[in-house]
Design an enzyme around this catalytic site. Structure first.
Site, short mmCIF file in Angstrom:
data_model
loop_
_atom_site.label_atom_id
_atom_site.label_comp_id
_atom_site.label_asym_id
_atom_site.label_seq_id
_atom_site.Cartn_x
_atom_site.Cartn_y
_atom_site.Cartn_z
N LYS A 22 -14.05 -16.93 -72.24
CA LYS A 22 -12.61 -17.16 -72.42
C LYS A 22 -12.07 -17.99 -71.25
CE LYS A 22 -9.68 -13.84 -71.16
NZ LYS A 22 -8.72 -14.36 -70.21
N ASN A 23 -12.46 -17.61 -70.03
CA ASN A 23 -11.86 -18.26 -68.86
C ASN A 23 -12.44 -19.64 -68.56
OD1 ASN A 23 -10.22 -16.07 -68.73
ND2 ASN A 23 -11.21 -15.13 -66.95
N ARG A 92 -0.67 -15.63 -69.31
CA ARG A 92 -0.42 -16.29 -68.02
C ARG A 92 -1.15 -17.62 -67.91
NH1 ARG A 92 0.80 -14.78 -63.84
NH2 ARG A 92 -0.89 -15.94 -62.84
N CYS A 116 1.82 -9.16 -64.34
CA CYS A 116 1.19 -8.40 -65.42
C CYS A 116 0.70 -7.09 -64.81
CB CYS A 116 0.05 -9.19 -66.04
SG CYS A 116 -1.32 -9.38 -64.93
N ARG A 121 0.81 -11.82 -59.31
CA ARG A 121 0.12 -13.03 -59.76
C ARG A 121 1.02 -14.27 -59.64
NH1 ARG A 121 -3.61 -11.74 -64.77
NH2 ARG A 121 -4.73 -13.52 -63.94
N ASP A 304 -13.10 -8.69 -62.32
CA ASP A 304 -13.02 -8.41 -63.77
C ASP A 304 -14.07 -7.41 -64.23
OD1 ASP A 304 -12.00 -11.74 -64.91
OD2 ASP A 304 -10.99 -10.16 -63.80
N ILE A 326 -8.85 -8.55 -54.69
CA ILE A 326 -8.24 -9.71 -55.34
C ILE A 326 -6.84 -9.41 -55.86
CG2 ILE A 326 -8.53 -11.42 -57.19
CD1 ILE A 326 -10.73 -11.60 -55.07
N ARG A 396 -7.73 -9.48 -76.53
CA ARG A 396 -7.44 -10.72 -75.81
C ARG A 396 -8.68 -11.26 -75.11
NH1 ARG A 396 -3.04 -10.34 -71.54
NH2 ARG A 396 -3.85 -12.43 -71.28
C1 EPZ Z 1 -8.38 -15.96 -63.00
O1 EPZ Z 1 -7.02 -15.59 -62.88
C2 EPZ Z 1 -8.87 -15.29 -64.26
N1 EPZ Z 1 -8.10 -15.76 -65.42
C3 EPZ Z 1 -8.72 -13.77 -64.10
O2 EPZ Z 1 -9.19 -13.13 -65.26
C4 EPZ Z 1 -9.53 -13.31 -62.91
O3 EPZ Z 1 -9.37 -11.93 -62.74
C5 EPZ Z 1 -9.04 -14.06 -61.68
O4 EPZ Z 1 -9.15 -15.49 -61.89
C6 EPZ Z 1 -9.84 -13.71 -60.43
O5 EPZ Z 1 -11.19 -13.99 -60.65
C7 EPZ Z 1 -8.36 -16.98 -65.93
O6 EPZ Z 1 -9.24 -17.70 -65.46
C8 EPZ Z 1 -7.55 -17.39 -67.13
P1 EPZ Z 1 -6.43 -16.31 -59.07
P2 EPZ Z 1 -6.07 -16.39 -61.84
O7 EPZ Z 1 -5.40 -17.38 -59.04
O8 EPZ Z 1 -6.49 -17.79 -61.72
C9 EPZ Z 1 -3.46 -14.93 -55.69
C10 EPZ Z 1 -8.38 -12.61 -67.39
O9 EPZ Z 1 -7.42 -12.77 -68.11
N2 EPZ Z 1 -2.72 -16.17 -55.97
O10 EPZ Z 1 -7.85 -16.66 -58.77
O11 EPZ Z 1 -4.66 -16.09 -62.23
C11 EPZ Z 1 -3.41 -13.95 -56.84
O12 EPZ Z 1 -2.23 -13.16 -56.77
C12 EPZ Z 1 -8.09 -12.53 -65.95
O13 EPZ Z 1 -9.58 -12.60 -67.77
C13 EPZ Z 1 -1.61 -16.48 -55.19
O14 EPZ Z 1 -1.22 -15.74 -54.29
O15 EPZ Z 1 -6.41 -15.62 -60.49
C14 EPZ Z 1 -4.66 -13.14 -56.62
O16 EPZ Z 1 -4.40 -12.15 -55.65
C15 EPZ Z 1 -7.84 -11.12 -65.51
N3 EPZ Z 1 -0.94 -17.64 -55.47
C16 EPZ Z 1 -5.65 -14.16 -56.03
O17 EPZ Z 1 -4.85 -15.26 -55.57
C17 EPZ Z 1 -1.32 -18.50 -56.46
O18 EPZ Z 1 -0.67 -19.55 -56.64
C18 EPZ Z 1 -6.66 -14.69 -57.03
O19 EPZ Z 1 -5.92 -15.12 -58.15
C19 EPZ Z 1 -2.44 -18.16 -57.24
C20 EPZ Z 1 -3.13 -16.99 -56.98
#
Ligand code: EPZ
Length: 416
Positions: A22-23, A92, A116, A121, A304, A326, A396
């Site tokens: 999915k991702n 998202r 969420c 996030r 995840d 994370i 999802r």
């Molecule tokens: C991706 O989310 C995945 N989703 C997530 O899977 C996964 O858990 C996550 O990466 C971590 O591996 C998709 O790829 C669609 P991040 P993402 O930005 O990109 C902080 C699923 O639906 N952060 O890597 O949203 C954030 O709060 C989900 O399968 C900021 O502070 O995650 C987090 O603590 C569940 N500012 C950390 O970084 C930003 O601008 C990592 O988030 C962006 C992120």
């Protein structure tokens, strides 16, 4: 509202084939906005999130055709630069249209994705990078509006690795003027797979999969025909199910290379794991050893899979700790697992788990899409019936999950 019912006690054995990730599919589908003409994507999983992104692409003016696991997108007719709240709130990852829209239409108006279940996030790192590249950004009425006559390549440093942030800015940089260097970039396989697709479209991206990605902007990109990589989180979920039930599962069409952190940890629980080209065989131990884990950006242990591993530790023979580094709130599944008899204490971002528990079935509620798989895993070993509500969370992120578990011998069914 659908529910999933699981009767515990069955060993899982047999074969399961992994669906497309999915991702990986989500950013690759939004990359179709960067070109005119028909892009063809194969091995697309049949998930609610994929439905959402296809709806959004159509809403923006793209044509979308689906034939089984093949999706074709033509963004020649891209006309609308606005991603509305009612589509974005469902998922998202819709934020992944932000940069392609600015790159193609020079402007975008995307509803701010809400928080969420697992945390706030924020998208500040996405927006800072886009600003660094010359976009002007305003936040009002719950929308982020971005505009740029042209995007200029530059050095972008991420305070922390962000998967979709890296993907978004890689897409902006692909069509920017000059060179962009992303530092402290996310190294997830899904980032590397997006870079592969963009390069096949004519982009010039080096270093994806490492923490430094160099993108030389080009003037245009061409349509592409690609297949989506396997879902490493689905793979890890079934590996954990084998370890949990003293099972013997052959996982096919997976990418073992993407799971080295998980394979290492599962071996420490006593599981017997054999890896070959696209297959992983997992035999669960009679006695599960307790192992501490800490979730980290790739290639560390994936957040995840944290909830799934927690179930394994709840029935392992000792004590263990899980630290979730994370997301700040990714322990919502803990209260559900405690209803099934797990002994878990959460302090801040650390969960302490006392093992050797006998779980017993109960009604529980799914919350976040990945962690909800842990409720099925717990149901597999809980005595009696576990009834999982709000399964739309599961739909999802997992394709035909109860069929796949049933084919492995689980006593599981869905009720309307
Ligand atoms: C991706 O989310 C995945 N989703 C997530 O899977 C996964 O858990 C996550 O990466 C971590 O591996 C998709 O790829 C669609 P991040 P993402 O930005 O990109 C902080 C699923 O639906 N952060 O890597 O949203 C954030 O709060 C989900 O399968 C900021 O502070 O995650 C987090 O603590 C569940 N500012 C950390 O970084 C930003 O601008 C990592 O988030 C962006 C992120």
């Amino acid at each position: 509202m659908d529910k999933i019912l699981v009767e515990g006690g069955n060993r899982l054995t047999g074969e399961v084939s992994i669906s497309g990730a999915k991702n990986a599919a989500l950013p690759i589908l939004t990359s179709s906005l960067l070109t005119d003409g028909w892009c063809t994507y194969r091995n697309i999983p049949d998930l609610k999130d994929i439905q959402s992104i296809k709806l959004l692409l159509e809403n923006l003016g793209a044509k979308v055709e689906t034939d089984g696991d093949c999706v074709r997108v033509n963004a020649s007719g891209l006309s609308n630069h606005e991603a509305p709240y009612d589509l974005v709130r469902k998922m998202r990852a819709s934020i992944l249209v932000l940069c392609p829209l600015v790159a193609r239409l020079k402007k975008a108006k995307v509803s701010l994705p809400g928080g969420c279940a697992i945390g706030a996030r924020p998208i500040n790192l996405h927006l800072k990078g886009l600003t660094d590249m010359g976009a002007s950004i305003t936040l009002e009425h719950g929308y982020v509006s971005a505009a740029a006559e042209k995007l200029t390549g530059c050095e972008i440093y991420f305070d922390m690795p962000t998967v979709t942030g890296t993907e978004n800015l890689m897409m902006a940089a692909a069509l920017a003027q000059g060179t962009t260097v992303l530092r402290n970039a996310a190294r997830e396989p899904e980032v590397a797979s997006l870079a592969d697709v963009l390069n096949q479209m004519g982009a010039d991206i080096k270093g994806a999969g490492t923490s430094i990605i160099i993108i030389h902007g080009v003037t245009s990109l061409n349509p592409v025909s690609v297949s989506i990589i396997p879902d490493r989180i689905e793979t890890g979920t079934f590996m954990t199910a084998a370890a949990l039930t003293q099972g013997d599962i052959t996982i096919k069409n997976c990418e073992p290379e993407h799971l080295s952190g998980v394979i290492n940890k599962l071996k420490m629980t006593g599981s017997d794991i054999h890896v070959s080209e696209k297959t992983i065989i997992v035999k669960g131990p009679d006695k599960i050893e307790s192992v501490d884990i800490k979730t980290l950006p790739y290639p560390g242990f994936p957040t995840d899979l944290q909830a799934q591993f927690m179930v394994l530790m709840a029935v392992a023979k000792g004590h263990s700790t899980i630290s979730e580094t994370i997301f700040e709130k990714r322990f919502i599944h803990v209260s559900e697992l405690k209803r099934l008899g797990a002994d878990i204490t959460v302090t801040g971002n650390i969960a302490m788990i006392k093992g050797a528990r006998k779980l017993s079935g109960a009604p529980v509620m799914a919350t976040d899409l990945r962690a909800s798989a842990s409720l099925i895993l717990a149901g597999l070993v809980a005595k009696g019936r576990t009834e999982i509500s709000r399964v739309y969370h599961l739909d999802r992120g997992y394709e035909s999950i109860e069929e796949k578990f049933r084919n492995l011998g689980a006593s599981i069914r869905r009720t309307k």
